[in-house]
Motif scaffolding. Structure first.
Motif, PDB file in Angstrom:
ATOM      1  N   HIS A 178     -18.754 -27.635 -28.257  1.00  0.00           N
ATOM      2  CA  HIS A 178     -18.547 -28.838 -27.435  1.00  0.00           C
ATOM      3  C   HIS A 178     -18.557 -28.478 -25.936  1.00  0.00           C
ATOM      4  CE1 HIS A 178     -17.076 -33.164 -27.859  1.00  0.00           C
ATOM      5  NE2 HIS A 178     -17.293 -32.988 -26.575  1.00  0.00           N
ATOM      6  N   HIS A 233     -19.951 -30.462 -22.585  1.00  0.00           N
ATOM      7  CA  HIS A 233     -19.190 -30.702 -21.341  1.00  0.00           C
ATOM      8  C   HIS A 233     -19.972 -30.152 -20.141  1.00  0.00           C
ATOM      9  CE1 HIS A 233     -15.344 -31.925 -23.148  1.00  0.00           C
ATOM     10  NE2 HIS A 233     -15.194 -30.785 -23.791  1.00  0.00           N
ATOM     11  N   LEU A 255     -10.134 -31.802 -36.343  1.00  0.00           N
ATOM     12  CA  LEU A 255     -10.865 -30.987 -37.322  1.00  0.00           C
ATOM     13  C   LEU A 255     -12.351 -31.000 -36.971  1.00  0.00           C
ATOM     14  CD1 LEU A 255     -10.173 -29.291 -39.881  1.00  0.00           C
ATOM     15  CD2 LEU A 255     -11.044 -31.195 -41.231  1.00  0.00           C
ATOM     16  N   ILE A 304     -10.768 -18.473 -25.096  1.00  0.00           N
ATOM     17  CA  ILE A 304     -11.521 -17.550 -25.959  1.00  0.00           C
ATOM     18  C   ILE A 304     -10.734 -16.278 -26.275  1.00  0.00           C
ATOM     19  CG2 ILE A 304     -13.860 -18.422 -25.748  1.00  0.00           C
ATOM     20  CD1 ILE A 304     -14.209 -16.672 -23.213  1.00  0.00           C
ATOM     21  N   SER A 327      -5.505 -35.187 -37.666  1.00  0.00           N
ATOM     22  CA  SER A 327      -6.837 -35.707 -37.364  1.00  0.00           C
ATOM     23  C   SER A 327      -6.717 -37.190 -37.025  1.00  0.00           C
ATOM     24  CB  SER A 327      -7.719 -35.485 -38.599  1.00  0.00           C
ATOM     25  OG  SER A 327      -9.017 -35.946 -38.382  1.00  0.00           O
ATOM     26  N   LYS A 335     -11.589 -36.912 -43.342  1.00  0.00           N
ATOM     27  CA  LYS A 335     -11.978 -35.533 -43.684  1.00  0.00           C
ATOM     28  C   LYS A 335     -10.867 -34.795 -44.432  1.00  0.00           C
ATOM     29  CE  LYS A 335     -13.129 -35.162 -39.224  1.00  0.00           C
ATOM     30  NZ  LYS A 335     -13.575 -34.620 -37.919  1.00  0.00           N
ATOM     31  N   ARG A 354     -19.951 -27.272 -37.725  1.00  0.00           N
ATOM     32  CA  ARG A 354     -20.605 -26.681 -36.568  1.00  0.00           C
ATOM     33  C   ARG A 354     -22.106 -26.768 -36.748  1.00  0.00           C
ATOM     34  NH1 ARG A 354     -18.069 -26.273 -31.964  1.00  0.00           N
ATOM     35  NH2 ARG A 354     -17.781 -24.191 -31.096  1.00  0.00           N
TER      36      ARG A 354
HETATM   37  P1  NAP Z   1     -15.715 -30.732 -31.674  1.00  0.00           P
HETATM   38  O1  NAP Z   1     -16.419 -30.018 -32.756  1.00  0.00           O
HETATM   39  O2  NAP Z   1     -16.308 -31.941 -31.072  1.00  0.00           O
HETATM   40  O3  NAP Z   1     -14.224 -31.025 -32.193  1.00  0.00           O
HETATM   41  C1  NAP Z   1     -13.302 -31.769 -31.481  1.00  0.00           C
HETATM   42  C2  NAP Z   1     -12.496 -32.617 -32.455  1.00  0.00           C
HETATM   43  O4  NAP Z   1     -11.507 -33.306 -31.711  1.00  0.00           O
HETATM   44  C3  NAP Z   1     -13.284 -33.702 -33.144  1.00  0.00           C
HETATM   45  O5  NAP Z   1     -13.942 -33.254 -34.302  1.00  0.00           O
HETATM   46  C4  NAP Z   1     -12.210 -34.705 -33.486  1.00  0.00           C
HETATM   47  O6  NAP Z   1     -11.504 -34.290 -34.650  1.00  0.00           O
HETATM   48  C5  NAP Z   1     -11.261 -34.586 -32.304  1.00  0.00           C
HETATM   49  N1  NAP Z   1     -11.509 -35.613 -31.290  1.00  0.00           N
HETATM   50  C6  NAP Z   1     -12.648 -35.824 -30.584  1.00  0.00           C
HETATM   51  N2  NAP Z   1     -12.499 -36.868 -29.748  1.00  0.00           N
HETATM   52  C7  NAP Z   1     -11.236 -37.321 -29.916  1.00  0.00           C
HETATM   53  C8  NAP Z   1     -10.480 -38.355 -29.331  1.00  0.00           C
HETATM   54  N3  NAP Z   1     -11.018 -39.164 -28.395  1.00  0.00           N
HETATM   55  N4  NAP Z   1      -9.215 -38.528 -29.739  1.00  0.00           N
HETATM   56  C9  NAP Z   1      -8.688 -37.724 -30.674  1.00  0.00           C
HETATM   57  N5  NAP Z   1      -9.359 -36.730 -31.265  1.00  0.00           N
HETATM   58  C10 NAP Z   1     -10.619 -36.531 -30.884  1.00  0.00           C
HETATM   59  O7  NAP Z   1     -15.488 -29.748 -30.427  1.00  0.00           O
HETATM   60  P2  NAP Z   1     -15.215 -28.178 -30.411  1.00  0.00           P
HETATM   61  O8  NAP Z   1     -16.502 -27.475 -30.203  1.00  0.00           O
HETATM   62  O9  NAP Z   1     -14.324 -27.833 -31.510  1.00  0.00           O
HETATM   63  O10 NAP Z   1     -14.443 -28.044 -29.021  1.00  0.00           O
HETATM   64  C11 NAP Z   1     -13.209 -28.731 -28.804  1.00  0.00           C
HETATM   65  C12 NAP Z   1     -12.747 -28.597 -27.371  1.00  0.00           C
HETATM   66  O11 NAP Z   1     -12.392 -27.235 -27.119  1.00  0.00           O
HETATM   67  C13 NAP Z   1     -13.798 -28.935 -26.314  1.00  0.00           C
HETATM   68  O12 NAP Z   1     -13.159 -29.587 -25.240  1.00  0.00           O
HETATM   69  C14 NAP Z   1     -14.312 -27.575 -25.880  1.00  0.00           C
HETATM   70  O13 NAP Z   1     -14.856 -27.582 -24.586  1.00  0.00           O
HETATM   71  C15 NAP Z   1     -13.039 -26.782 -25.935  1.00  0.00           C
HETATM   72  N6  NAP Z   1     -13.222 -25.322 -26.051  1.00  0.00           N
HETATM   73  C16 NAP Z   1     -12.299 -24.544 -25.461  1.00  0.00           C
HETATM   74  C17 NAP Z   1     -12.363 -23.172 -25.605  1.00  0.00           C
HETATM   75  C18 NAP Z   1     -11.309 -22.308 -25.003  1.00  0.00           C
HETATM   76  O14 NAP Z   1     -11.546 -21.118 -24.824  1.00  0.00           O
HETATM   77  N7  NAP Z   1     -10.135 -22.824 -24.693  1.00  0.00           N
HETATM   78  C19 NAP Z   1     -13.402 -22.600 -26.333  1.00  0.00           C
HETATM   79  C20 NAP Z   1     -14.329 -23.435 -26.947  1.00  0.00           C
HETATM   80  C21 NAP Z   1     -14.227 -24.798 -26.804  1.00  0.00           C
HETATM   81  P3  NAP Z   1     -10.950 -35.359 -35.721  1.00  0.00           P
HETATM   82  O15 NAP Z   1     -12.137 -36.161 -36.120  1.00  0.00           O
HETATM   83  O16 NAP Z   1     -10.406 -34.492 -36.807  1.00  0.00           O
HETATM   84  O17 NAP Z   1      -9.886 -36.154 -35.051  1.00  0.00           O
END
Ligand code: NAP
Ligand code: ZN
Ligand code: ZN
Length: 350
Positions: free
Chosen positions: A43, A47, A186, A296, A208, A213, A341
């Motif tokens: 994701h 972004h 999730l 990370i 979630s 799911k 993924r």
């Molecule tokens: P993803 O596959 O899109 O998963 C995010 C999940 O969050 C969705 O599947 C959904 O799960 C939930 N969600 C999405 N929109 C929502 C909303 N408006 N309200 C509530 N829940 C919502 O994304 P990802 O690749 O896992 O990445 C998630 C986040 O982590 C991103 O912001 C990404 O940039 C960040 N990230 C951070 C790091 C770090 O090092 N900190 C590393 C990688 C990614 P449900 O359907 O189960 O609710």
């Protein structure tokens, strides 16, 4: 002299990604060149491409979940040889001199400019870095990971970001037997969190948006599964968790989730929403709770995670796609329609 390879690039925040070519540097004495076989879609790629974390330097060739096979090594390379299965995650270099770099926490490099991102950054040679949505890459051997033989390359790719991003905080905050851990969201990160926390021996709950799911979540290793759209969830689970990892890409009502932590519990933010996070005083201080963040993981911990996943037979649930499906895949990620993924088969860039 450079090598020209095919890639998928974003040229603006609004236009679809298109096929292009990029240059890869010649292999220096410490470099490893490898053919990229698979690249996960994180994701964070979305972004970045959409300018949600600030205006990137276009063209952006995203992708920091990269897995492939070594094709050439520099004269001084000792760790890898041609034919090895290797990966690269979110960064391709760092200062190597600060305390964090020396401690193997390259993701928190405090040297000038910090870690060098796998894409949308400038390499030490002064050229832009381009990521995994491409056919090949050249990276210093110290920033390359070894992929264990038992993990197929398509399933290895997402471990390089989603895997380590959950492994690191779960490890750091001691997820294990007798610990109650909740994972919010999730998606790509979240489903890895469920698998890893379960393998570490923790009691795992998924929070979630809906129960859509739930069957998957329980199969992946969750003990319990709740919908956050149901107000009762927040009453039922009040004060329950030692550790909550929030993987949601959008802004949530953090105060409500803090209320789910036990005394001295910690909520770790790994989701990286566009807008600042807000948290009132009382849900935080009332039970001496902590709010933290995590990014990370460093090179040694990423290798540890890969070996842990091999040992525990943990791999992500993936949907392998062709490169020209990337734009549709982005839409599906944004609609939380990913299980869990997307991984680009980069041979389709031919
Ligand atoms: P993803 O596959 O899109 O998963 C995010 C999940 O969050 C969705 O599947 C959904 O799960 C939930 N969600 C999405 N929109 C929502 C909303 N408006 N309200 C509530 N829940 C919502 O994304 P990802 O690749 O896992 O990445 C998630 C986040 O982590 C991103 O912001 C990404 O940039 C960040 N990230 C951070 C790091 C770090 O090092 N900190 C590393 C990688 C990614 P449900 O359907 O189960 O609710
Ligand atoms: Zn990522
Ligand atoms: Zn450093």
């Amino acid at each position: 002299m450079t090598t020209t390879v095919n890639a998928m690039a974003a040229t603006s925040a609004t236009e679809p990604l298109t096929k292009t070519t990029i240059e890869r540097r010649d292999v220096g004495p410490h470099d490893v060149a490898f053919d990229i076989k698979f690249a996960g879609i994180c994701h964070s790629d979305i972004h970045t491409v959409k300018g949600e974390w600030g205006e990137p330097e276009y063209p952006v060739v995203a992708g920091h979940e990269i897995a492939g096979v070594v094709t050439e090594v520099g004269s001084d390379v000792t760790k890898y040889k041609v034919g090895d299965h290797v990966g690269v995650g979110c960064f391709v270099d760092s200062c190597r001199e600060c305390d964090n770099c020396k401690a193997g926490l390259q993701q928190y490099c405090t040297g000038e400019g910090g870690m060098i991102g796998t894409y949308n950054a400038t390499g030490k040679d002064g050229t832009p870095t381009y990521g995994g949505y491409s056919q090949a890459i050249v990276v210093d051997e110290n920033y390359v990971l070894r992929i264990p033989d038992s993990i197929p390359l398509d399933k290895a790719a997402p471990l390089l970001c989603a895997g380590i991003t959950l492994f690191s905080p779960l490890h750091h905050w001691g997820a294990g037997p007798d610990k109650k851990v909740a994972i919010i969201g999730l998606g790509g990160l979240g489903h890895m969190g469920v698998k890893i926390a379960h393998a570490m021996g923790a009691e795992v709950t998924v929070l979630s948006q809906s129960l859509k799911k739930m069957e998957d979540g329980l199969r992946l290793g969750a003990d319990e599964y709740y919908a956050t759209s149901d107000e009762d969830t927040f009453t039922k689970l009040a004060g329950k968790f030692d550790l909550i990892v929030n993987t949601v890409s959008a802004n949530l009502d953090l105060a409500a989730y803090m209320g789910l932590l036990a005394t001295d519990g910690t909520l770790v933010e790994v989701g990286a929403p566009e807008k600042p996070m807000e948290l009132p005083f009382f849900p935080l201080a009332a039970q001496r709770r902590s709010l933290s963040g995590s990014m990370i993981g460093g090179i040694p911990e990423t290798q540890e995670m890969l070996d842990f996943c091999a040992e525990h037979d943990i791999t992500p649930e993936i949907e392998v796609i062709a490169a020209d499906y990337v734009n549709e895949a982005y839409e599906r990620v944004l609609a939380s329609d990913v299980r869990y993924r997307f991984v680009i088969d980069t041979s389709t860039l031919q």
